[in-house]
Design a protein around this motif. Sequence first.
Motif, PDB file in Angstrom:
ATOM      1  N   ARG A 284       0.837  -1.208   0.000  1.00 33.50           N
ATOM      2  CA  ARG A 284       0.000   0.000   0.000  1.00 33.50           C
ATOM      3  C   ARG A 284       0.865   1.248   0.000  1.00 33.50           C
ATOM      4  NH1 ARG A 284      -5.557  -1.171   2.714  1.00 33.50           N
ATOM      5  NH2 ARG A 284      -5.586  -3.432   2.737  1.00 33.50           N
TER       6      ARG A 284
ATOM      7  N   HIS B  16      -7.341   7.553   9.095  1.00 32.99           N
ATOM      8  CA  HIS B  16      -7.864   6.634   8.087  1.00 32.99           C
ATOM      9  C   HIS B  16      -9.180   7.158   7.516  1.00 32.99           C
ATOM     10  CE1 HIS B  16      -5.581   3.059  10.124  1.00 32.99           C
ATOM     11  NE2 HIS B  16      -4.795   3.778   9.344  1.00 32.99           N
TER      12      HIS B  16
ATOM     13  N   TRP C  22      -6.500   1.599  -1.972  1.00 36.22           N
ATOM     14  CA  TRP C  22      -5.658   1.739  -0.789  1.00 36.22           C
ATOM     15  C   TRP C  22      -6.267   2.677   0.248  1.00 36.22           C
ATOM     16  CZ3 TRP C  22      -3.141  -2.300  -1.005  1.00 36.22           C
ATOM     17  CH2 TRP C  22      -2.435  -2.731  -2.116  1.00 36.22           C
TER      18      TRP C  22
ATOM     19  N   PRO D 147      -8.135   3.046   3.531  1.00 39.70           N
ATOM     20  CA  PRO D 147      -8.510   2.170   4.660  1.00 39.70           C
ATOM     21  C   PRO D 147      -9.959   2.419   5.091  1.00 39.70           C
ATOM     22  CG  PRO D 147      -6.494   3.432   5.112  1.00 39.70           C
ATOM     23  CD  PRO D 147      -7.143   4.054   3.927  1.00 39.70           C
TER      24      PRO D 147
ATOM     25  N   THR E 120     -11.371  -2.931   5.144  1.00 40.81           N
ATOM     26  CA  THR E 120      -9.932  -3.109   4.953  1.00 40.81           C
ATOM     27  C   THR E 120      -9.314  -3.836   6.137  1.00 40.81           C
ATOM     28  OG1 THR E 120      -9.874  -1.014   3.750  1.00 40.81           O
ATOM     29  CG2 THR E 120      -7.770  -1.930   4.444  1.00 40.81           C
ATOM     30  N   CYS E 121      -9.668  -3.406   7.328  1.00 43.67           N
ATOM     31  CA  CYS E 121      -9.051  -3.962   8.542  1.00 43.67           C
ATOM     32  C   CYS E 121      -9.801  -5.171   9.092  1.00 43.67           C
ATOM     33  CB  CYS E 121      -8.969  -2.882   9.617  1.00 43.67           C
ATOM     34  SG  CYS E 121      -7.974  -1.449   9.156  1.00 43.67           S
TER      35      CYS E 121
ATOM     36  N   SER F 259     -10.641  -8.366   5.595  1.00 45.75           N
ATOM     37  CA  SER F 259      -9.682  -8.471   4.501  1.00 45.75           C
ATOM     38  C   SER F 259      -9.795  -9.819   3.795  1.00 45.75           C
ATOM     39  CB  SER F 259      -8.261  -8.281   5.040  1.00 45.75           C
ATOM     40  OG  SER F 259      -7.318  -8.327   4.008  1.00 45.75           O
TER      41      SER F 259
ATOM     42  N   CYS G 168      -2.592  -4.596   9.624  1.00 50.11           N
ATOM     43  CA  CYS G 168      -1.874  -3.347   9.921  1.00 50.11           C
ATOM     44  C   CYS G 168      -0.495  -3.334   9.268  1.00 50.11           C
ATOM     45  CB  CYS G 168      -1.699  -3.160  11.421  1.00 50.11           C
ATOM     46  SG  CYS G 168      -3.228  -3.072  12.365  1.00 50.11           S
TER      47      CYS G 168
ATOM     48  N   CYS H 203       0.772  -1.792   5.769  1.00 48.84           N
ATOM     49  CA  CYS H 203       1.120  -0.376   5.586  1.00 48.84           C
ATOM     50  C   CYS H 203       2.193   0.087   6.560  1.00 48.84           C
ATOM     51  CB  CYS H 203      -0.115   0.510   5.778  1.00 48.84           C
ATOM     52  SG  CYS H 203      -1.357   0.360   4.502  1.00 48.84           S
TER      53      CYS H 203
END
Length: 781
Positions: free
Chosen positions: A64, A549, A561, A563, A567-568, A571, A595, A598
């Motif tokens: 990312r 974010h 890309w 967040p 995303t977290c 995934s 995490c 990135c």
Amino acid sequence: MNKLRVVTMAVLLLVLCLAGAESLEARENYRSFYYRPEVRSMPIQQIKASGETCVQCHERVTPRVTDEHKSGVHYKVGVNCESCHGTNHSAMMIVTGKKVCIKCHQDQTKEMLASKHANSWQNAWRNARYEVLPKSMRQQGCARCHDISYGMYEVKDVRCDYCHTSHEFSLKQARSPLSCYTCHMGPDHPQAEAYEASQHGKLFTGKLGKTEKAAPTCITCHQSDNSHNVSKNIGLGGVSNGGILDSWGWFKDSEGKPIMKRSVFTAAQLQKAREGAVLTCSKCHERDFSIDSLEKADGVKELTERQLAAGQTLVIELNNAGLLYPAPETRPANPVEGNKLVLGGHQLYNDISKAEAIYFKMFKFAGSGGWKSAYHQDFSGADTNGTEKLKVLSGQLKDEAEVLRFLGTNTPVIEFNKSEPNSDYKIIILSGAAGLLLGGLLAFVLFIFKKTGKGIYKGTFLMMIFIIGGFIVMPGNAFAWDKGEQKQCVSCHEVQVKSLRLGKHSGLQCLDCHVKGVEVAQANNPDTCGKCHSGVKGYQLETYLSSPHGIKYRIDGLGQWIPTCATCHMSNANHSPAVRKPGEAWLDSKIGKVCLTCHITDQMQNFWSDIDDIYKSADSTTAQLRQVGLDLIEKGVIIPRDGKRRDIAGQKAVWGTETGWELINQEELPEREQEMVRKLIGQLVAKTLEGIGEASVKTKIGAAHVNPDYTHWYGNAYLNLNLAEVKGTARELEMFAYKAGFRGRTDQNNVMQILLPGALTSIAGFYITGRLLRRNRDSMK
């Protein structure tokens, strides 16, 4: 035959469990291909010997970051990784204005160094509140914003990437008012909220493109000449406490000194400081209109300072009369001003009296929120967040002063002597009678079963197998019993549906997030998650949207890309939301691995350690907050108002619920004192519930979502202020109970006193009934 039947059932149960286990792969098949532990553990010599460039290596390790760099202007003009970070991989250079940015951006860096942004860190570490905070809260609640002026103590430097976020360093992002949001928000300085609510902010959010050309933004007023010195055009409305005019005579004591610490302006100084603001406003508005609007905000500032001065005077009077508890000289010293009453700038929000806690909210939240809203032309917010809140808090402070003066310094508090003999024999008698009855009933039931129901035990065993097996199998195969729409989805999206059934979203249907006929992006939109995960349900959406974010998402929208929640937490198309399990190491957790796509490992290890500490601290403070009420119950000072008979354990069980409470012997007090008591009990319950609920959650979720203002001000500060208020209220209730003639509970029954008689008599009842039934059966033979 019976044994064969049992073995057959056990084998069938095992087969069902194994069938369900196939779906468990969806829970474990998560490992992000970005997470490469073998790469991250490579020694420096191996990295150097690999022969790869920074970009070639980091395309695998932090893809990312690499993609952001490639899409940014630096990459396009030939600025590579080594240009900013250097070539010493063992000690990577921290990118700051003085060390790196000034090489290419001299004027901008010098302007930034001349601004108040460059003093932000010094302002933080010099403050008493910063001194007493634990390291984790300093980092996640203070440094997240104040570290924009990077440097240790007197070393002055700046971090340009706080506005031009790495690694894109986008001008669009830096120019958006949203880029200011994360730090310039919250109860102590709601500039972002005030801007959004103002006409300027509404124009910005309503204009296509959302650029500084579409409507006035932060840089329109504070960087009107394209300077990076954002301290211009401020006047009386400084970021912290602001200033006052020397013509406000009420603001000075008999010696001509300001009552409160503020910057003092003469009329000429204010006019000079404000001229730039007037010129900027006059580009769109008439000059007289511009001056009038700013002077109206001055009026709100003066009104606020008057109310704060009155509140401060009242607290000082209470302290001089020896009515504050704990007294300033008896508690840990203020690290800046010592063992004395401290109000205002260096005032702490923990280990203080109830009156000081109320004044802190007046000074830091309602006061600042009001006039800062006014200077940003949000006069509605100036009223609701400032003037009205100040009135409410001023009223609470006056009520507190009345209670303290009425109780004085000589009223004792209730001391509970646990060694007092028990005098309530009704519970012991009832326990014994109930035990005798239950023992006899049990003997009778077993006698009947033994005589007429020989297969009852085997039947019960088989029922238990089916029930346990159902619980084991169902999570893995729950999709088979879903609604028709879920069956349609599973034909193409079996992995996603299975993983959905295994997680905390197992009660949801696909179309709850994926609106029919709408692309997948709809489900990835944080607003979709916010339908359930916002407000008192957890504040997840609010803490995300004002975090770094969330700001990136709000400026650039959905993208590869950007967040978002998905995303977290979801995934690799895994529909079982990733959360860290209790006791699980961060590096082994699903969300921890995300995490690292990135951020570097060392950075995340420090962050995770801080999060763990903040969670423990919040839980500890929450437990203390709840314990205050439980202690009052154990002492017998407060009792449930519903009239139901409960022992101590039963009363504690309903503490924190909707059950109403009253003071013991409350009816013995005069009506005016009863009114005071009712208010105090209302405050006790409200502040306890607010602390163990809202404030605690905001602390934790704010920290996890990298949101400093929620972590510190909305969360930790309110949690500790509520604890101070609850402790003060509890002490006052004990003193009122003493005035009502209560001298401490002596009729308690502990658990052994209640259960032991019942246990002994149940054994006796079982034995006696069994003997009688057997004798009767034998006599009938």
